[in-house]
Design a protein around this motif. Structure first.
Motif, PDB file in Angstrom:
ATOM      1  N   LEU A   1      40.391  40.896 -28.612  1.00 31.20           N
ATOM      2  CA  LEU A   1      41.708  40.334 -28.351  1.00 31.20           C
ATOM      3  C   LEU A   1      42.788  41.086 -29.123  1.00 31.20           C
ATOM      4  CD1 LEU A   1      40.988  36.493 -28.293  1.00 31.20           C
ATOM      5  CD2 LEU A   1      41.050  38.124 -26.411  1.00 31.20           C
ATOM      6  N   SER A   2      42.387  41.790 -30.181  1.00 34.82           N
ATOM      7  CA  SER A   2      43.336  42.597 -30.946  1.00 34.82           C
ATOM      8  C   SER A   2      42.612  43.825 -31.485  1.00 34.82           C
ATOM      9  CB  SER A   2      43.948  41.790 -32.101  1.00 34.82           C
ATOM     10  OG  SER A   2      44.756  42.625 -32.912  1.00 34.82           O
ATOM     11  N   GLU A   3      43.175  44.992 -31.215  1.00 32.69           N
ATOM     12  CA  GLU A   3      42.548  46.239 -31.647  1.00 32.69           C
ATOM     13  C   GLU A   3      42.481  46.330 -33.169  1.00 32.69           C
ATOM     14  OE1 GLU A   3      40.577  49.783 -31.253  1.00 32.69           O
ATOM     15  OE2 GLU A   3      41.164  48.395 -29.654  1.00 32.69           O
ATOM     16  N   GLN A   4      43.367  45.638 -33.877  1.00 27.90           N
ATOM     17  CA  GLN A   4      43.374  45.738 -35.337  1.00 27.90           C
ATOM     18  C   GLN A   4      42.132  45.096 -35.964  1.00 27.90           C
ATOM     19  OE1 GLN A   4      46.914  43.721 -36.607  1.00 27.90           O
ATOM     20  NE2 GLN A   4      46.027  41.678 -36.384  1.00 27.90           N
ATOM     21  N   ASN A   5      41.423  44.266 -35.187  1.00 23.22           N
ATOM     22  CA  ASN A   5      40.206  43.634 -35.709  1.00 23.22           C
ATOM     23  C   ASN A   5      38.938  44.413 -35.358  1.00 23.22           C
ATOM     24  OD1 ASN A   5      41.703  41.406 -36.663  1.00 23.22           O
ATOM     25  ND2 ASN A   5      41.653  40.454 -34.640  1.00 23.22           N
ATOM     26  N   ARG A   6      39.094  45.576 -34.772  1.00 17.02           N
ATOM     27  CA  ARG A   6      37.957  46.333 -34.227  1.00 17.02           C
ATOM     28  C   ARG A   6      36.839  46.536 -35.253  1.00 17.02           C
ATOM     29  NH1 ARG A   6      37.865  50.522 -30.048  1.00 17.02           N
ATOM     30  NH2 ARG A   6      36.004  51.807 -30.300  1.00 17.02           N
ATOM     31  N   ASP A   7      37.152  47.074 -36.412  1.00 19.63           N
ATOM     32  CA  ASP A   7      36.109  47.396 -37.392  1.00 19.63           C
ATOM     33  C   ASP A   7      35.405  46.135 -37.900  1.00 19.63           C
ATOM     34  OD1 ASP A   7      36.747  50.044 -37.089  1.00 19.63           O
ATOM     35  OD2 ASP A   7      38.024  50.142 -38.890  1.00 19.63           O
ATOM     36  N   ASP A   8      36.181  45.083 -38.157  1.00 16.55           N
ATOM     37  CA  ASP A   8      35.583  43.845 -38.662  1.00 16.55           C
ATOM     38  C   ASP A   8      34.676  43.212 -37.611  1.00 16.55           C
ATOM     39  OD1 ASP A   8      36.864  43.894 -41.190  1.00 16.55           O
ATOM     40  OD2 ASP A   8      38.703  43.166 -40.259  1.00 16.55           O
ATOM     41  N   VAL A   9      35.111  43.249 -36.351  1.00 17.59           N
ATOM     42  CA  VAL A   9      34.308  42.667 -35.268  1.00 17.59           C
ATOM     43  C   VAL A   9      32.996  43.429 -35.104  1.00 17.59           C
ATOM     44  CG1 VAL A   9      34.189  42.400 -32.756  1.00 17.59           C
ATOM     45  CG2 VAL A   9      36.212  41.624 -34.003  1.00 17.59           C
TER      46      VAL A   9
ATOM     47  N   LEU B   1      23.997  44.062 -31.798  1.00 15.54           N
ATOM     48  CA  LEU B   1      24.177  45.121 -30.805  1.00 15.54           C
ATOM     49  C   LEU B   1      22.844  45.777 -30.496  1.00 15.54           C
ATOM     50  CD1 LEU B   1      27.469  46.760 -32.164  1.00 15.54           C
ATOM     51  CD2 LEU B   1      27.217  45.049 -30.357  1.00 15.54           C
ATOM     52  N   THR B   2      22.579  45.979 -29.202  1.00 17.35           N
ATOM     53  CA  THR B   2      21.268  46.487 -28.777  1.00 17.35           C
ATOM     54  C   THR B   2      21.341  47.887 -28.181  1.00 17.35           C
ATOM     55  OG1 THR B   2      21.563  45.347 -26.653  1.00 17.35           O
ATOM     56  CG2 THR B   2      20.327  44.190 -28.372  1.00 17.35           C
ATOM     57  N   GLY B   3      22.425  48.581 -28.380  1.00 22.36           N
ATOM     58  CA  GLY B   3      22.570  49.935 -27.842  1.00 22.36           C
ATOM     59  C   GLY B   3      24.035  50.305 -27.764  1.00 22.36           C
ATOM     60  N   PRO B   4      24.351  51.423 -27.094  1.00 24.66           N
ATOM     61  CA  PRO B   4      25.749  51.825 -26.940  1.00 24.66           C
ATOM     62  C   PRO B   4      26.549  50.748 -26.208  1.00 24.66           C
ATOM     63  CG  PRO B   4      24.242  53.584 -26.279  1.00 24.66           C
ATOM     64  CD  PRO B   4      23.413  52.362 -26.453  1.00 24.66           C
ATOM     65  N   VAL B   5      27.769  50.528 -26.654  1.00 27.01           N
ATOM     66  CA  VAL B   5      28.628  49.526 -26.015  1.00 27.01           C
ATOM     67  C   VAL B   5      30.014  50.116 -25.789  1.00 27.01           C
ATOM     68  CG1 VAL B   5      27.421  47.540 -26.992  1.00 27.01           C
ATOM     69  CG2 VAL B   5      29.347  48.553 -28.241  1.00 27.01           C
ATOM     70  N   THR B   6      30.695  49.564 -24.804  1.00 27.40           N
ATOM     71  CA  THR B   6      32.100  49.877 -24.573  1.00 27.40           C
ATOM     72  C   THR B   6      32.942  48.861 -25.339  1.00 27.40           C
ATOM     73  OG1 THR B   6      31.606  50.703 -22.351  1.00 27.40           O
ATOM     74  CG2 THR B   6      33.897  50.124 -22.824  1.00 27.40           C
ATOM     75  N   VAL B   7      33.929  49.358 -26.060  1.00 25.07           N
ATOM     76  CA  VAL B   7      34.780  48.491 -26.864  1.00 25.07           C
ATOM     77  C   VAL B   7      36.213  48.636 -26.382  1.00 25.07           C
ATOM     78  CG1 VAL B   7      35.559  47.885 -29.182  1.00 25.07           C
ATOM     79  CG2 VAL B   7      33.250  48.799 -28.836  1.00 25.07           C
ATOM     80  N   GLY B   8      36.859  47.496 -26.100  1.00 22.68           N
ATOM     81  CA  GLY B   8      38.241  47.565 -25.640  1.00 22.68           C
ATOM     82  C   GLY B   8      38.784  46.196 -25.334  1.00 22.68           C
ATOM     83  N   PRO B   9      39.999  46.144 -24.834  1.00 21.59           N
ATOM     84  CA  PRO B   9      40.605  44.844 -24.506  1.00 21.59           C
ATOM     85  C   PRO B   9      39.881  44.206 -23.328  1.00 21.59           C
ATOM     86  CG  PRO B   9      41.978  46.638 -23.698  1.00 21.59           C
ATOM     87  CD  PRO B   9      40.901  47.268 -24.541  1.00 21.59           C
TER      88      PRO B   9
ATOM     89  N   GLY C   1      37.900  28.883 -36.659  1.00 22.48           N
ATOM     90  CA  GLY C   1      37.296  28.597 -35.366  1.00 22.48           C
ATOM     91  C   GLY C   1      37.880  29.370 -34.203  1.00 22.48           C
ATOM     92  N   GLY C   2      38.979  30.073 -34.399  1.00 23.35           N
ATOM     93  CA  GLY C   2      39.593  30.825 -33.308  1.00 23.35           C
ATOM     94  C   GLY C   2      38.769  32.053 -32.937  1.00 23.35           C
ATOM     95  N   ASN C   3      38.641  32.314 -31.629  1.00 20.80           N
ATOM     96  CA  ASN C   3      37.901  33.482 -31.147  1.00 20.80           C
ATOM     97  C   ASN C   3      38.764  34.734 -31.234  1.00 20.80           C
ATOM     98  OD1 ASN C   3      35.574  32.011 -30.327  1.00 20.80           O
ATOM     99  ND2 ASN C   3      36.682  31.310 -28.526  1.00 20.80           N
ATOM    100  N   ILE C   4      38.172  35.844 -31.654  1.00 21.02           N
ATOM    101  CA  ILE C   4      38.921  37.109 -31.681  1.00 21.02           C
ATOM    102  C   ILE C   4      38.239  38.192 -30.852  1.00 21.02           C
ATOM    103  CG2 ILE C   4      39.957  36.620 -33.927  1.00 21.02           C
ATOM    104  CD1 ILE C   4      37.949  38.550 -35.171  1.00 21.02           C
ATOM    105  N   ALA C   5      36.985  37.937 -30.416  1.00 29.11           N
ATOM    106  CA  ALA C   5      36.268  38.943 -29.616  1.00 29.11           C
ATOM    107  C   ALA C   5      34.998  38.310 -29.066  1.00 29.11           C
ATOM    108  CB  ALA C   5      35.919  40.171 -30.470  1.00 29.11           C
ATOM    109  N   TRP C   6      34.394  38.974 -28.079  1.00 28.94           N
ATOM    110  CA  TRP C   6      33.081  38.546 -27.606  1.00 28.94           C
ATOM    111  C   TRP C   6      32.284  39.751 -27.115  1.00 28.94           C
ATOM    112  CZ3 TRP C   6      37.617  37.299 -25.023  1.00 28.94           C
ATOM    113  CH2 TRP C   6      37.774  37.802 -23.738  1.00 28.94           C
TER     114      TRP C   6
END
Length: 267
Positions: A40-48, A56-64, A24-29
């Motif tokens: 919340l953690s760059e190491q989860n980037r690919d899984d998120v 996803l509906t188009g290009p997005v910015t990904v970061g903290p 139930g813990g959030n790791i991204a939104w």
């Protein structure tokens, strides 16, 4: 990382998609309007990004994410099972009707249906305030089986609304009782005051009691009701125009506390 799930949540009139672990813990939104995925953690980037792929509906910015406020931190650590924000108007009645439907041979309409319609009517009116600095929570269960039908939090303060169906019936309100149509008067205002007092205790802030009547033919209040504001569903906009009581940061903090189911366990 396996077992990720995506949970949509509306906040300030905008939809966010939260990515949660199995516990139930959030790791991204993902904020569609801002076209941004906050990690919340760059190491989860690919899984998120894999979990969010279908959304996803188009290009997005990904970061903290930006530095969160205390209210944001409280919400981010809140388990989805303890989060009351997704509750629909009349949530408790919807569950009760699903679990215990009225017998098929019943001749009269189930009164729970009328109560549900009233809560949905008032809830829909209140939900429209959420784009102008207000938050609304619906169907908050209290110990002992009582329930706050709606809790409104915003610049004008906090309001606990009790909904009463009065479709095309005359309503008479005294300082102690409420009578709808030809039914016997009920000591409803005492309960409404008590529920608001319990909410005040839980949130350590003043909560004003409101009786919300849906579609009455007429409303008679011979003398102003002590403490309880009486409004019809078409008059609820008056609450949204109130201000000058709470700052935006206070509104967010109170909403973060109120949406946590654990806040209401000991009131």
């Amino acid at each position: 990382m396996s077992g990720l799930r995506v949970v949509p949540v509306w906040r300030h009139g905008r939809e966010r998609l939260y990515v949660c672990r199995a516990d139930g813990g959030n790791i991204a939104w993902y904020d569609r309007e801002a076209a941004r995925v906050s990690l919340l953690s760059e190491q989860n980037r690919d899984d998120v990004l894999e979990a969010l792929g279908p959304f996803l509906t188009g290009p997005v910015t990904v970061g903290p994410p930006p530095v969160p406020t205390p209210a944001e931190l409280a919400r981010l650590t809140l388990h989805p099972d303890d989060d009351l924000a997704p509750n629909r108007p009349g949530e408790a009645l919807l569950v009760a009707l699903d679990r215990h439907p009225a017998p098929a041979h019943r001749l009269r309409p189930d009164p729970r249906r009328r109560a549900l319609l009233a809560e949905q009517t008032v809830g829909a009116a209140l939900d429209r305030f959420q784009g102008v600095g207000w938050h609304v929570l619906h169907s908050i269960t209290l110990p002992g089986g009582d329930r706050l039908h709606h809790l409104l939090i915003g610049p004008g303060g906090l309001f606990a609304l009790h909904t009463l169906a009065a479709h095309k019936q005359r309503v008479r309100v005294t300082d102690l009782t409420v009578a709808v149509g030809r039914r016997e008067p009920r000591p409803l205002l005492r309960r409404i005051r008590a529920d608001a007092a319990r909410a005040s205790y839980a949130l350590t802030a003043e909560v004003h009691p409101v009786l919300a009547l849906t579609a009455p033919a007429a409303v008679s209040v011979p003398a102003p009701s002590r403490e309880v504001r009486v409004l019809t569903d078409t008059e609820l906009g008056a609450l949204a125009r109130l201000g000058g009581v709470l700052k935006p940061a206070d509104v967010e903090a109170l909403h973060a506390t109120a949406r946590d189911r654990r806040t209401w366990v000991r009131v």
